[in-house]
Design a protein around this motif. Sequence first.
Motif, PDB file in Angstrom:
ATOM      1  N   ARG A   1      97.734  68.779 -28.969  1.00  0.00           N
ATOM      2  CA  ARG A   1      97.335  70.123 -28.553  1.00  0.00           C
ATOM      3  C   ARG A   1      95.868  70.096 -28.125  1.00  0.00           C
ATOM      4  O   ARG A   1      95.031  69.478 -28.796  1.00  0.00           O
TER       5      ARG A   1
ATOM      6  N   GLU B   1      91.210  77.016 -15.648  1.00  0.00           N
ATOM      7  CA  GLU B   1      91.652  76.271 -16.837  1.00  0.00           C
ATOM      8  C   GLU B   1      92.824  77.035 -17.410  1.00  0.00           C
ATOM      9  O   GLU B   1      92.678  78.176 -17.867  1.00  0.00           O
ATOM     10  N   THR B   2      94.024  76.443 -17.330  1.00  0.00           N
ATOM     11  CA  THR B   2      95.189  77.148 -17.873  1.00  0.00           C
ATOM     12  C   THR B   2      95.634  76.479 -19.166  1.00  0.00           C
ATOM     13  O   THR B   2      95.553  75.267 -19.326  1.00  0.00           O
ATOM     14  N   TYR B   3      96.092  77.307 -20.079  1.00  0.00           N
ATOM     15  CA  TYR B   3      96.362  76.864 -21.448  1.00  0.00           C
ATOM     16  C   TYR B   3      97.822  76.515 -21.709  1.00  0.00           C
ATOM     17  O   TYR B   3      98.143  75.920 -22.732  1.00  0.00           O
TER      18      TYR B   3
ATOM     19  N   VAL C   1      88.163  77.323 -31.343  1.00  0.00           N
ATOM     20  CA  VAL C   1      88.721  78.619 -31.742  1.00  0.00           C
ATOM     21  C   VAL C   1      90.162  78.653 -31.256  1.00  0.00           C
ATOM     22  O   VAL C   1      90.419  78.337 -30.090  1.00  0.00           O
ATOM     23  N   PHE C   2      91.073  79.015 -32.147  1.00  0.00           N
ATOM     24  CA  PHE C   2      92.474  79.089 -31.722  1.00  0.00           C
ATOM     25  C   PHE C   2      93.046  80.453 -32.069  1.00  0.00           C
ATOM     26  O   PHE C   2      92.637  81.082 -33.051  1.00  0.00           O
ATOM     27  N   ASP C   3      93.986  80.917 -31.218  1.00  0.00           N
ATOM     28  CA  ASP C   3      94.701  82.136 -31.581  1.00  0.00           C
ATOM     29  C   ASP C   3      96.017  81.746 -32.249  1.00  0.00           C
ATOM     30  O   ASP C   3      96.557  80.661 -32.020  1.00  0.00           O
TER      31      ASP C   3
ATOM     32  N   TYR D   1      92.195  71.862 -27.232  1.00  0.00           N
ATOM     33  CA  TYR D   1      91.354  73.006 -27.611  1.00  0.00           C
ATOM     34  C   TYR D   1      89.985  72.856 -26.968  1.00  0.00           C
ATOM     35  O   TYR D   1      89.353  71.794 -27.041  1.00  0.00           O
ATOM     36  N   SER D   2      89.532  73.949 -26.350  1.00  0.00           N
ATOM     37  CA  SER D   2      88.227  73.959 -25.687  1.00  0.00           C
ATOM     38  C   SER D   2      87.123  74.008 -26.737  1.00  0.00           C
ATOM     39  O   SER D   2      87.282  74.623 -27.801  1.00  0.00           O
TER      40      SER D   2
ATOM     41  N   SER E   1      99.140  75.776 -33.608  1.00  0.00           N
ATOM     42  CA  SER E   1      98.185  76.725 -34.189  1.00  0.00           C
ATOM     43  C   SER E   1      98.565  77.026 -35.646  1.00  0.00           C
ATOM     44  O   SER E   1      97.681  77.247 -36.486  1.00  0.00           O
ATOM     45  N   GLY E   2      99.860  77.001 -35.960  1.00  0.00           N
ATOM     46  CA  GLY E   2     100.284  77.207 -37.351  1.00  0.00           C
ATOM     47  C   GLY E   2      99.745  76.105 -38.251  1.00  0.00           C
ATOM     48  O   GLY E   2      99.247  76.365 -39.356  1.00  0.00           O
TER      49      GLY E   2
ATOM     50  N   LEU F   1     101.985  65.882 -32.525  1.00  0.00           N
ATOM     51  CA  LEU F   1     102.019  66.939 -31.512  1.00  0.00           C
ATOM     52  C   LEU F   1     100.610  67.043 -30.930  1.00  0.00           C
ATOM     53  O   LEU F   1      99.654  67.301 -31.667  1.00  0.00           O
TER      54      LEU F   1
ATOM     55  N   GLY G   1     104.068  79.277 -33.521  1.00  0.00           N
ATOM     56  CA  GLY G   1     103.450  78.110 -32.861  1.00  0.00           C
ATOM     57  C   GLY G   1     103.212  76.973 -33.850  1.00  0.00           C
ATOM     58  O   GLY G   1     102.558  77.180 -34.874  1.00  0.00           O
ATOM     59  N   LYS G   2     103.741  75.812 -33.519  1.00  0.00           N
ATOM     60  CA  LYS G   2     103.615  74.685 -34.466  1.00  0.00           C
ATOM     61  C   LYS G   2     102.171  74.205 -34.553  1.00  0.00           C
ATOM     62  O   LYS G   2     101.668  73.869 -35.625  1.00  0.00           O
TER      63      LYS G   2
ATOM     64  N   VAL H   1      95.988  81.911 -20.179  1.00  0.00           N
ATOM     65  CA  VAL H   1      97.362  81.470 -19.881  1.00  0.00           C
ATOM     66  C   VAL H   1      97.645  81.690 -18.389  1.00  0.00           C
ATOM     67  O   VAL H   1      96.986  82.490 -17.726  1.00  0.00           O
TER      68      VAL H   1
END
Length: 232
Positions: free
Chosen positions: A54, A229-231, A71-73, A56-57, A81-82, A52, A78-79, A205
């Motif tokens: 993903r 920058e959209t996430y 840094v992630f929320d 990340y900045s 971030s989980g 998967l 969420g697969k 977002v």
Amino acid sequence: MAEPTQIAETISLTTLTPHTTELVLRPIEHPLSFKPGQWISLQLPVGDHPPLNRAYSLAEPPSATGHLTLVFDHVPGGKGSGYLSSLKPGDRIPLSGPYGHFVLPDSEPQHLLLIGRYSGLVPLRCMLRSLAEQGLLPSSTLIAQAPTTAEQLYHEEFMALAATHSNFQYLPFVSDGPDSHAETVDVIKHIAGNGRRVTPMIAGVKAFARPLRALLMELGFDRREVKLETYD
Ligand SMILES: Cc1cc2nc3c(=O)[nH]c(=O)nc-3n(C[C@H](O)[C@H](O)[C@H](O)COP(=O)(O)OP(=O)(O)OC[C@H]3O[C@@H](n4cnc5c(N)ncnc54)[C@H](O)[C@@H]3O)c2cc1C
């Protein structure tokens, strides 16, 4: 995406707010050179068809250690971030990058207007740290939106930056949804609607970022002048 994939080792995970985590990685094969605002792609061994991918900045400018700080929320269910939350020091992840054009302008802007929501603040923080470390922070405003006061990412750091740099203004707002930001709109109109040459950069977002770009276009900005920058 031509940049080669390499393996990175997990150095640390640190809780920043109740629902965000800082993840530090060390690329094992070769150091990554990047510009503040850019991102890397992680290839995670989860999902229906792994890997998967993903994005990340980078949260910190390049450093002598070669470490990459993300840094992630924690997205509910969420697969990606989980999986990141489950990492332990020493765990390995393939990554590639850097990518992206969400970077500071080449010439010094008359006024830099940075607007971010929640983890969208990550690339903006990287830019601000880089500028401040080099003594190059221009006249600038950071509008930072968070879902709750407990989730105000880098709040103390931005307060300290504003306290030590009279040309930097930090405007934090709390609103539970990405689109409920009447105060943000008012501030943007005040800063960007008075004829001053402003360089706007927005991250978060789409539900947050796109209406604000539309607002700036209503205020007379060309679409290409508003960096986004959209996430999602
Ligand atoms: C260029 C770029 C840079 C990014 N940088 C970061 C970063 O620095 N930190 C970070 O946390 N994420 C970042 N993201 C988003 C990240 O790639 C993942 O999309 C995010 O972690 C959610 O993945 P997931 O598999 O956990 O959730 P998914 O199962 O994919 O769920 C996504 C859903 O969660 C919601 N959501 C909540 N928070 C986010 C979020 N941060 N990003 C996307 N959707 C979110 C959205 O409504 C979206 O529909 C970036 C994305 C891009 C394209």
